[in-house]
Design a protein around this motif. Structure first.
Motif, PDB file in Angstrom:
ATOM      1  N   VAL A 108       0.842  -1.202   0.000  1.00  0.00           N
ATOM      2  CA  VAL A 108       0.000   0.000   0.000  1.00  0.00           C
ATOM      3  C   VAL A 108       0.880   1.256   0.000  1.00  0.00           C
ATOM      4  CG1 VAL A 108      -1.687   1.334   1.323  1.00  0.00           C
ATOM      5  CG2 VAL A 108      -1.969  -1.135   1.073  1.00  0.00           C
ATOM      6  N   GLY A 109       1.988   1.219   0.750  1.00  0.00           N
ATOM      7  CA  GLY A 109       2.914   2.348   0.728  1.00  0.00           C
ATOM      8  C   GLY A 109       3.464   2.600  -0.664  1.00  0.00           C
ATOM      9  N   ALA A 110       3.772   1.522  -1.396  1.00  0.00           N
ATOM     10  CA  ALA A 110       4.257   1.671  -2.773  1.00  0.00           C
ATOM     11  C   ALA A 110       3.187   2.282  -3.665  1.00  0.00           C
ATOM     12  CB  ALA A 110       4.698   0.312  -3.319  1.00  0.00           C
ATOM     13  N   LEU A 111       1.932   1.844  -3.495  1.00  0.00           N
ATOM     14  CA  LEU A 111       0.830   2.414  -4.289  1.00  0.00           C
ATOM     15  C   LEU A 111       0.661   3.908  -4.018  1.00  0.00           C
ATOM     16  CD1 LEU A 111      -1.939  -0.331  -4.001  1.00  0.00           C
ATOM     17  CD2 LEU A 111      -0.754   0.367  -6.085  1.00  0.00           C
ATOM     18  N   LEU A 112       0.752   4.293  -2.752  1.00  0.00           N
ATOM     19  CA  LEU A 112       0.590   5.698  -2.401  1.00  0.00           C
ATOM     20  C   LEU A 112       1.755   6.534  -2.920  1.00  0.00           C
ATOM     21  CD1 LEU A 112      -0.736   5.236   1.239  1.00  0.00           C
ATOM     22  CD2 LEU A 112      -2.053   5.904  -0.767  1.00  0.00           C
ATOM     23  N   ALA A 113       2.948   5.956  -2.945  1.00  0.00           N
ATOM     24  CA  ALA A 113       4.095   6.665  -3.514  1.00  0.00           C
ATOM     25  C   ALA A 113       3.890   6.895  -5.012  1.00  0.00           C
ATOM     26  CB  ALA A 113       5.380   5.877  -3.270  1.00  0.00           C
ATOM     27  N   VAL A 114       3.371   5.865  -5.701  1.00  0.00           N
ATOM     28  CA  VAL A 114       3.041   6.020  -7.125  1.00  0.00           C
ATOM     29  C   VAL A 114       2.004   7.125  -7.306  1.00  0.00           C
ATOM     30  CG1 VAL A 114       1.925   4.891  -9.089  1.00  0.00           C
ATOM     31  CG2 VAL A 114       3.651   3.663  -7.755  1.00  0.00           C
ATOM     32  N   SER A 115       1.012   7.159  -6.415  1.00  0.00           N
ATOM     33  CA  SER A 115      -0.027   8.190  -6.491  1.00  0.00           C
ATOM     34  C   SER A 115       0.564   9.581  -6.329  1.00  0.00           C
ATOM     35  CB  SER A 115      -1.086   7.951  -5.409  1.00  0.00           C
ATOM     36  OG  SER A 115      -1.695   6.696  -5.551  1.00  0.00           O
ATOM     37  N   ALA A 116       1.455   9.747  -5.346  1.00  0.00           N
ATOM     38  CA  ALA A 116       2.046  11.061  -5.082  1.00  0.00           C
ATOM     39  C   ALA A 116       2.839  11.552  -6.282  1.00  0.00           C
ATOM     40  CB  ALA A 116       2.926  10.996  -3.841  1.00  0.00           C
ATOM     41  N   PHE A 117       3.637  10.680  -6.891  1.00  0.00           N
ATOM     42  CA  PHE A 117       4.451  11.104  -8.028  1.00  0.00           C
ATOM     43  C   PHE A 117       3.610  11.271  -9.291  1.00  0.00           C
ATOM     44  CE2 PHE A 117       7.825   9.331  -5.280  1.00  0.00           C
ATOM     45  CZ  PHE A 117       8.670  10.436  -5.260  1.00  0.00           C
ATOM     46  N   SER A 118       2.530  10.496  -9.414  1.00  0.00           N
ATOM     47  CA  SER A 118       1.634  10.681 -10.563  1.00  0.00           C
ATOM     48  C   SER A 118       0.889  12.001 -10.487  1.00  0.00           C
ATOM     49  CB  SER A 118       0.618   9.526 -10.632  1.00  0.00           C
ATOM     50  OG  SER A 118       1.255   8.295 -10.837  1.00  0.00           O
ATOM     51  N   LEU A 119       0.736  12.516  -9.277  1.00  0.00           N
ATOM     52  CA  LEU A 119       0.018  13.781  -9.087  1.00  0.00           C
ATOM     53  C   LEU A 119       0.828  14.967  -9.595  1.00  0.00           C
ATOM     54  CD1 LEU A 119      -2.665  14.767  -7.718  1.00  0.00           C
ATOM     55  CD2 LEU A 119      -1.309  15.201  -5.671  1.00  0.00           C
ATOM     56  N   TRP A 120       2.146  14.780  -9.763  1.00  0.00           N
ATOM     57  CA  TRP A 120       3.029  15.886 -10.153  1.00  0.00           C
ATOM     58  C   TRP A 120       2.600  16.439 -11.503  1.00  0.00           C
ATOM     59  CZ3 TRP A 120       7.180  16.687  -6.684  1.00  0.00           C
ATOM     60  CH2 TRP A 120       7.968  17.800  -6.984  1.00  0.00           C
ATOM     61  N   PRO A 121       2.278  17.741 -11.583  1.00  0.00           N
ATOM     62  CA  PRO A 121       1.781  18.301 -12.847  1.00  0.00           C
ATOM     63  C   PRO A 121       2.911  18.594 -13.834  1.00  0.00           C
ATOM     64  CG  PRO A 121       1.846  20.007 -11.171  1.00  0.00           C
ATOM     65  CD  PRO A 121       2.269  18.730 -10.489  1.00  0.00           C
ATOM     66  N   LYS A 122       2.560  18.586 -15.103  1.00  0.00           N
ATOM     67  CA  LYS A 122       3.514  18.921 -16.165  1.00  0.00           C
ATOM     68  C   LYS A 122       3.336  20.379 -16.587  1.00  0.00           C
ATOM     69  CE  LYS A 122       3.831  14.310 -18.248  1.00  0.00           C
ATOM     70  NZ  LYS A 122       3.626  13.518 -19.486  1.00  0.00           N
ATOM     71  N   ASP A 123       4.445  21.059 -16.814  1.00  0.00           N
ATOM     72  CA  ASP A 123       4.445  22.406 -17.400  1.00  0.00           C
ATOM     73  C   ASP A 123       3.736  23.453 -16.537  1.00  0.00           C
ATOM     74  OD1 ASP A 123       5.740  21.293 -19.610  1.00  0.00           O
ATOM     75  OD2 ASP A 123       3.837  20.823 -20.576  1.00  0.00           O
ATOM     76  N   ARG A 124       3.590  23.195 -15.249  1.00  0.00           N
ATOM     77  CA  ARG A 124       3.017  24.188 -14.355  1.00  0.00           C
ATOM     78  C   ARG A 124       3.372  23.823 -12.921  1.00  0.00           C
ATOM     79  NH1 ARG A 124      -1.335  22.223 -11.628  1.00  0.00           N
ATOM     80  NH2 ARG A 124      -2.387  20.381 -12.481  1.00  0.00           N
ATOM     81  N   ARG A 125       3.045  24.718 -12.012  1.00  0.00           N
ATOM     82  CA  ARG A 125       3.308  24.455 -10.610  1.00  0.00           C
ATOM     83  C   ARG A 125       2.134  23.733  -9.957  1.00  0.00           C
ATOM     84  NH1 ARG A 125       5.762  30.276  -8.482  1.00  0.00           N
ATOM     85  NH2 ARG A 125       7.625  30.305  -9.839  1.00  0.00           N
ATOM     86  N   PHE A 126       2.420  23.142  -8.799  1.00  0.00           N
ATOM     87  CA  PHE A 126       1.349  22.573  -7.995  1.00  0.00           C
ATOM     88  C   PHE A 126       0.353  23.663  -7.609  1.00  0.00           C
ATOM     89  CE2 PHE A 126       4.009  18.835  -6.638  1.00  0.00           C
ATOM     90  CZ  PHE A 126       3.051  17.867  -6.887  1.00  0.00           C
ATOM     91  N   THR A 127      -0.927  23.351  -7.639  1.00  0.00           N
ATOM     92  CA  THR A 127      -1.908  24.207  -6.979  1.00  0.00           C
ATOM     93  C   THR A 127      -1.849  23.907  -5.482  1.00  0.00           C
ATOM     94  OG1 THR A 127      -3.699  22.585  -7.171  1.00  0.00           O
ATOM     95  CG2 THR A 127      -3.387  24.132  -9.024  1.00  0.00           C
ATOM     96  N   PRO A 128      -2.275  24.827  -4.620  1.00  0.00           N
ATOM     97  CA  PRO A 128      -2.245  24.543  -3.177  1.00  0.00           C
ATOM     98  C   PRO A 128      -2.962  23.250  -2.787  1.00  0.00           C
ATOM     99  CG  PRO A 128      -2.572  26.886  -3.529  1.00  0.00           C
ATOM    100  CD  PRO A 128      -2.639  26.240  -4.884  1.00  0.00           C
ATOM    101  N   PRO A 129      -4.177  22.948  -3.326  1.00  0.00           N
ATOM    102  CA  PRO A 129      -4.794  21.666  -2.970  1.00  0.00           C
ATOM    103  C   PRO A 129      -3.972  20.463  -3.417  1.00  0.00           C
ATOM    104  CG  PRO A 129      -6.438  23.156  -3.884  1.00  0.00           C
ATOM    105  CD  PRO A 129      -5.100  23.779  -4.130  1.00  0.00           C
ATOM    106  N   GLU A 130      -3.372  20.541  -4.619  1.00  0.00           N
ATOM    107  CA  GLU A 130      -2.534  19.437  -5.095  1.00  0.00           C
ATOM    108  C   GLU A 130      -1.336  19.229  -4.186  1.00  0.00           C
ATOM    109  OE1 GLU A 130      -3.188  19.576  -9.955  1.00  0.00           O
ATOM    110  OE2 GLU A 130      -1.669  20.837  -9.004  1.00  0.00           O
TER     111      GLU A 130
END
Length: 382
Positions: free
Chosen positions: A127-149
């Motif tokens: 489950v920790g590995a799945l959540l790590a995949v989720s966190a890195f998949s959330l990383w946006p392309k060509d822009r910055r994180f929004t505060p909620p992200e």
């Protein structure tokens, strides 16, 4: 009611509230796939926490196996939803095959082997590995994180740390009760907080996406998908300020379709809408990334070309003008469409879009008066 019952009730309640909230968000705000997937994740979480309670109070290996399966499915759905939202490639086999292997290993550890070390290690680690995949998949392309992200990503990474801590503490288990204190302590202190934090930040991401969607709808023309007049005004304020700050040229083009009224009268508004969409696509394809295209109303469009003088803007529009006659509209064999363009350049006295628009519109009027299907620059028309 004892502490484990309270803890499991809190986790079950959180999963229930999240399932309802995300189901409502999916049903009423766009029906995005990732929101439905997250809804399913927390719905499975509800069942998993119920099974966890059954395993704890009934001391039944069967319910612990169901709990493990629920954790794996819930974590997989969360990771899948993140990838759906980010638009990244999604291969379900990449989640299903490892999940099946881990479920088999977990069932073997709980059932025939009866190893509490394997039981406590396998699920948190996966489950920790799945959540790590989720966190890195959330990383946006060509822009910055929004505060909620950013908050959601931080919560996921914190969840990863908790899961890995649980997996590590499982290796200290030496018997039915020996060594379980650390595992239970980590679970009881950190799991409720981080589970609630992940749930809340996921809702914030959905709400932030909805707010962005509404802002986009407010600033864009629904027919052509370019900016509307409001969006063009906002973009112009930024472009003018930037041009002044860096002492760079800025050109405004105002243009419309010469034969648009005849097309509407002769072939109907559907053909007219097709022409507007096609003309908008021509304009967007002709300019560079960073330039601005907007529909000002009817068949009139405005373009802001950054770092461009009026003559350079006129050269770009010449390519558009030559292509307008070749716009293909279904059901209309000959469109007879042409386009006229008026160009004005930013001058020191300009304060807002209206100042430039007055000159560009005057140049457009000159192009119409001189026979249409042409480009006029304000300095030449004045």
């Amino acid at each position: 009611m004892n502490a484990p019952a309270i803890l499991l009730a809190l986790l079950f309640g959180t999963a229930t509230v999240m399932t309802i909230a995300l189901a409502v968000a999916w049903s009423h705000f766009g029906r995005q796939k990732h929101v439905l997937t997250w809804t399913a994740s927390y719905a499975v979480g509800m069942l998993q926490w119920m099974a966890n309670a059954g395993g704890f109070f009934l001391k039944s290996p069967f319910w612990f196996i169901i709990t493990g399966i629920g954790l794996i499915i819930s974590g997989s759905l969360l990771a899948i939803g993140v990838r759906q939202r980010s638009g990244k490639p999604l291969r379900l086999a990449g989640f299903a095959v490892p999940a099946a292997i881990v479920i088999a290993a977990m069932a073997f550890a709980i059932g025939p082997v009866g190893s509490q070390i394997m039981q406590g290690f396998i699920i948190p680690a996966y489950v920790g590995a799945l959540l790590a995949v989720s966190a890195f998949s959330l990383w946006p392309k060509d822009r910055r994180f929004t505060p909620p992200e950013l908050a959601f990503c931080a919560a996921l990474l914190a969840f990863v740390v908790v899961q890995l801590a649980l997996a590590g503490s499982a290796t200290l288990i030496r018997g039915p009760e020996a060594g379980k204190d650390i595992y239970r302590l980590i679970f009881s202190i950190f799991m409720p907080t981080i589970y609630v934090a992940t749930a809340v930040t996921a809702v914030l991401v959905v709400a932030g996406d909805l707010a962005l969607q509404l802002r986009t709808q407010m600033r864009h023309d629904p027919l052509t998908q370019v900016l509307n007049r409001r969006g063009l005004d906002e973009a112009a304020a930024q472009a003018i300020a930037q041009a002044r700050r860096h002492k760079r040229p800025l050109a405004l083009v105002v243009c419309d379709l010469d034969g648009f009224k005849g097309l509407n009268d002769g072939h109907g508004h559907i053909a007219g809408d097709q022409a507007l969409r096609g003309f908008a696509r021509l304009l967007v394809s002709a300019v560079r990334r960073g330039d601005v295209v907007g529909r000002m109303g009817g068949d009139e469009f405005g373009l802001l070309l950054l770092d461009s003088a009026a003559t350079a803007a006129a050269e770009v529009m010449e390519r558009v003008r030559a292509e307008v006659a070749h716009l293909a509209l279904p059901g209309v064999p000959v469109t007879g469409l042409r386009a006229s363009f008026g160009v004005a350049e930013l001058v020191p006295t300009d304060q807002q879009l209206e100042d430039m628009f007055a000159r560009a519109d005057a140049a457009l009027y000159t192009a119409k008066k001189d026979g249409k299907d042409r480009i006029a620059i304000w300095s030449e028309a004045a």
